[in-house]
Design a protein around this motif. Structure first.
Motif, PDB file in Angstrom:
ATOM      1  N   GLY A 136      89.232  15.003  50.214  1.00  0.00           N
ATOM      2  CA  GLY A 136      88.050  15.558  49.563  1.00  0.00           C
ATOM      3  C   GLY A 136      88.356  16.173  48.213  1.00  0.00           C
ATOM      4  N   LEU A 137      87.639  15.724  47.187  1.00  0.00           N
ATOM      5  CA  LEU A 137      87.732  16.325  45.855  1.00  0.00           C
ATOM      6  C   LEU A 137      86.455  17.130  45.625  1.00  0.00           C
ATOM      7  CD1 LEU A 137      89.050  13.334  43.670  1.00  0.00           C
ATOM      8  CD2 LEU A 137      90.336  14.877  45.165  1.00  0.00           C
ATOM      9  N   ASN A 148      75.683  15.397  51.575  1.00  0.00           N
ATOM     10  CA  ASN A 148      75.167  15.889  52.853  1.00  0.00           C
ATOM     11  C   ASN A 148      76.291  16.527  53.670  1.00  0.00           C
ATOM     12  OD1 ASN A 148      72.565  14.901  52.314  1.00  0.00           O
ATOM     13  ND2 ASN A 148      73.112  12.881  53.074  1.00  0.00           N
ATOM     14  N   ILE A 149      76.047  17.772  54.113  1.00  0.00           N
ATOM     15  CA  ILE A 149      77.046  18.551  54.833  1.00  0.00           C
ATOM     16  C   ILE A 149      76.453  19.018  56.166  1.00  0.00           C
ATOM     17  CG2 ILE A 149      78.687  20.464  54.705  1.00  0.00           C
ATOM     18  CD1 ILE A 149      78.960  18.591  52.339  1.00  0.00           C
ATOM     19  N   GLU A 173      74.552  20.878  45.908  1.00  0.00           N
ATOM     20  CA  GLU A 173      73.982  20.623  44.595  1.00  0.00           C
ATOM     21  C   GLU A 173      74.823  19.638  43.781  1.00  0.00           C
ATOM     22  OE1 GLU A 173      73.745  24.250  42.395  1.00  0.00           O
ATOM     23  OE2 GLU A 173      75.905  24.413  42.088  1.00  0.00           O
ATOM     24  N   ALA A 174      76.124  19.577  44.054  1.00  0.00           N
ATOM     25  CA  ALA A 174      77.018  18.663  43.334  1.00  0.00           C
ATOM     26  C   ALA A 174      77.763  17.802  44.347  1.00  0.00           C
ATOM     27  CB  ALA A 174      78.007  19.435  42.473  1.00  0.00           C
ATOM     28  N   GLU A 175      78.109  16.602  43.949  1.00  0.00           N
ATOM     29  CA  GLU A 175      78.766  15.682  44.862  1.00  0.00           C
ATOM     30  C   GLU A 175      80.206  16.099  45.160  1.00  0.00           C
ATOM     31  OE1 GLU A 175      79.168  11.764  43.222  1.00  0.00           O
ATOM     32  OE2 GLU A 175      80.339  12.428  41.502  1.00  0.00           O
ATOM     33  N   ARG A 209      77.794  28.023  45.525  1.00  0.00           N
ATOM     34  CA  ARG A 209      78.404  29.032  44.664  1.00  0.00           C
ATOM     35  C   ARG A 209      79.935  28.995  44.753  1.00  0.00           C
ATOM     36  NH1 ARG A 209      76.670  33.591  42.093  1.00  0.00           N
ATOM     37  NH2 ARG A 209      78.142  35.316  41.870  1.00  0.00           N
ATOM     38  N   ALA A 210      80.459  28.743  45.956  1.00  0.00           N
ATOM     39  CA  ALA A 210      81.905  28.705  46.144  1.00  0.00           C
ATOM     40  C   ALA A 210      82.529  27.509  45.423  1.00  0.00           C
ATOM     41  CB  ALA A 210      82.245  28.651  47.630  1.00  0.00           C
ATOM     42  N   LEU A 211      81.805  26.387  45.339  1.00  0.00           N
ATOM     43  CA  LEU A 211      82.363  25.181  44.762  1.00  0.00           C
ATOM     44  C   LEU A 211      81.964  24.952  43.312  1.00  0.00           C
ATOM     45  CD1 LEU A 211      82.102  22.563  47.652  1.00  0.00           C
ATOM     46  CD2 LEU A 211      83.903  24.187  47.145  1.00  0.00           C
TER      47      LEU A 211
END
Length: 339
Positions: free
Chosen positions: A46-47, A71-72, A87-89, A335-337
Motif C-alpha cells: 500500500g502506497l 473504499n475502506i 478523499e484520496a486514492e 486527516r492522518a493520510l
C-alpha cells in the motif's frame, strides 16, 4: 580493490531510490543485494497519498502499475463495521514488480548493481573497507544499510538481533469488492491487526502482532478460519521498530534497516523514500545523517507513544463505538493520510 563514494547494501525501495538520487547528483555509488531481481517481497504493497506524492517529487514522471483504492472497511472486535470512501486514492502495488522497476530506474541513470552479500566492514582513517561474503572488498566513503528489517549491516554495527513486530501474510484470489479491509481487536491483548490489500492481480491477506511467533501464527490461522479463507502458503517476516543503535556518521541505516517503519501500521515504504532522500542530502552536504534526519527520529519517538495508547483495549473499544459514525472515522483517516 574497487573504490566508490557510496556503497548501498539492499536494493529495495530505500536502497534503489537513494542510489538513483545520488547518481543524479553525480555521486559514484554501487548497489548490492543478495537476491536476484525481480524478487517477491512480503508486503501489502500500500502506497498512501503521502507516500506516492513523495515518490512523485523525488522521481519526476515515474510510472508504475498500481490498483487505485478509495473504499475502506474497518472492523473492530469482529462486530463493529464501518465502510467509508477516502478523499484520496491509495495505490496498491505488487512489490515484486514495483521494487524491480525502482532498481531499473537506478540502473537507467548509470547506477551499477552487483549481486552479492554483505559480510563486514572495517573502519580506516579515510575510508571504510567492506568485505562481501564472496571475499571481494570494496572501499567507500559511506556505507548505507538499506537491507530491510533483518539488516546484516545493522547486526554488524550493533550485534542486536531483536526480532521485532511479526507480520504473516498469504496471497488470496481477488475478492469481488475492490477495497482495503482492516480489522482491530483487543481480545488477544496484543498490539496487532488484520488486513486485506487488493492489487491488480491478487489480494494480500495478512496479520501483524507483537506476540510470540507460535501465538501469532495460531491467531492468524483462527482469523482465516473465521473469514472462510483457506490457508495456502503462509509467509512471515519481522519488522524492526527501534532506533536504538549507535549512530555513525559514515554508516547510515535507512528504511526498515534503520527501524523507520510506522509504529502504528508497520508501513515502511514512505519512510524508505524519506530516509533515502535524507541520506542523499547528508552525503552531498557532508552533514551528519543524525542531523539531516532529526525530524524523522523525533517522529518515531512520538509514534511509539501514540502506538502504546492506540492499541490499548480501551482505545480499541472506543474505535468500535466510533464505527457507528463513519463520517468521523473518514475524517480521522483522511486527516492522518493528508500530505
Amino acid at each position: 580493490m574497487r573504490k566508490v563514494d557510496v556503497l548501498i547494501v539492499g536494493a529495495g525501495p530505500a536502497g534503489s531510490v537513494c542510489g538513483y538520487l545520488l547518481k543524479k547528483t553525480g555521486v559514484s555509488c554501487l548497489l548490492i543485494d543478495h537476491a536476484t531481481f525481480p524478487r517477491d517481497k512480503l508486503c501489502g504493497g500500500g502506497l498512501t497519498p503521502k507516500c506516492w506524492k513523495l515518490l512523485d517529487e523525488l522521481i519526476s514522471g515515474i510510472k508504475y502499475e498500481y490498483n487505485s483504492i478509495r473504499n475502506i472497511r474497518l472492523t473492530v472486535e469482529d462486530k463493529h463495521c464501518c465502510d467509508f470512501t477516502a478523499e484520496a486514492e491509495l495505490r496498491i502495488v505488487k512489490r515484486k514488480e514495483f521494487d524491480n522497476q525502482l532498481l531499473e530506474l537506478y540502473k537507467s541513470v548509470g547506477g551499477e548493481f552487483l549481486q552479492g552479500a554483505f559480510l563486514r566492514y572495517d573502519e580506516q582513517p579515510d575510508r571504510l573497507v567492506v568485505t562481501l561474503k564472496s571475499g571481494e572488498q570494496i572501499a567507500c566513503r559511506y556505507l548505507v544499510g538499506a537491507d530491510g528489517s533483518t539488516s546484516t549491516v545493522r547486526h554488524f554495527l550493533t550485534g542486536n538481533h531483536d526480532n521485532g513486530f511479526l507480520i504473516l501474510e498469504q496471497y488470496e484470489k481477488k475478492a469481488p469488492e475492490n477495497r482495503i479491509e482492516v480489522g482491530l481487536s483487543s481480545k488477544h491483548n496484543l498490539r496487532g491487526y488484520y488486513y486485506r490489500f487488493p492489487n491488480s492481480e491478487f489480494d494480500a491477506v495478512g496479520y501483524g502482532a507483537n506476540g510470540s511467533t507460535a501465538h501469532t501464527f495460531q491467531t492468524f490461522r483462527d482469523i482465516l478460519k473465521e473469514k472462510n479463507i483457506p490457508e495456502t502458503q503462509l509467509r512471515g517476516c519481522h519488522i524492526y521498530l527501534k532506533n536504538d543503535y549507535p549512530l555513525n556518521d559514515r554508516v547510515i541505516l535507512i528504511g526498515d534497516a534503520g527501524g523507520f517503519a510506522s509504529r502504528v501500521t508497520s508501513e515502511g515504504i514512505k519512510a524508505a523514500f524519506e530516509t533515502a532522500r535524507n541520506a542523499t542530502e547528508a552525503i552531498k552536504s557532508g552533514r551528519p545523517f543524525r542531523e539531516v534526519n532529526a525530524p524523522l527520529f523525533a517522529k518515531m519517538q512520538k509514534e511509539e507513544r501514540f502506538a502504546h495508547f492506540f492499541f490499548k483495549p480501551s482505545t480499541i473499544r472506543m474505535l468500535g463505538w466510533l464505527c457507528s459514525t463513519p463520517r468521523v472515522v473518514k475524517w480521522c483517516f483522511d486527516r492522518a493520510l493528508r500530505p
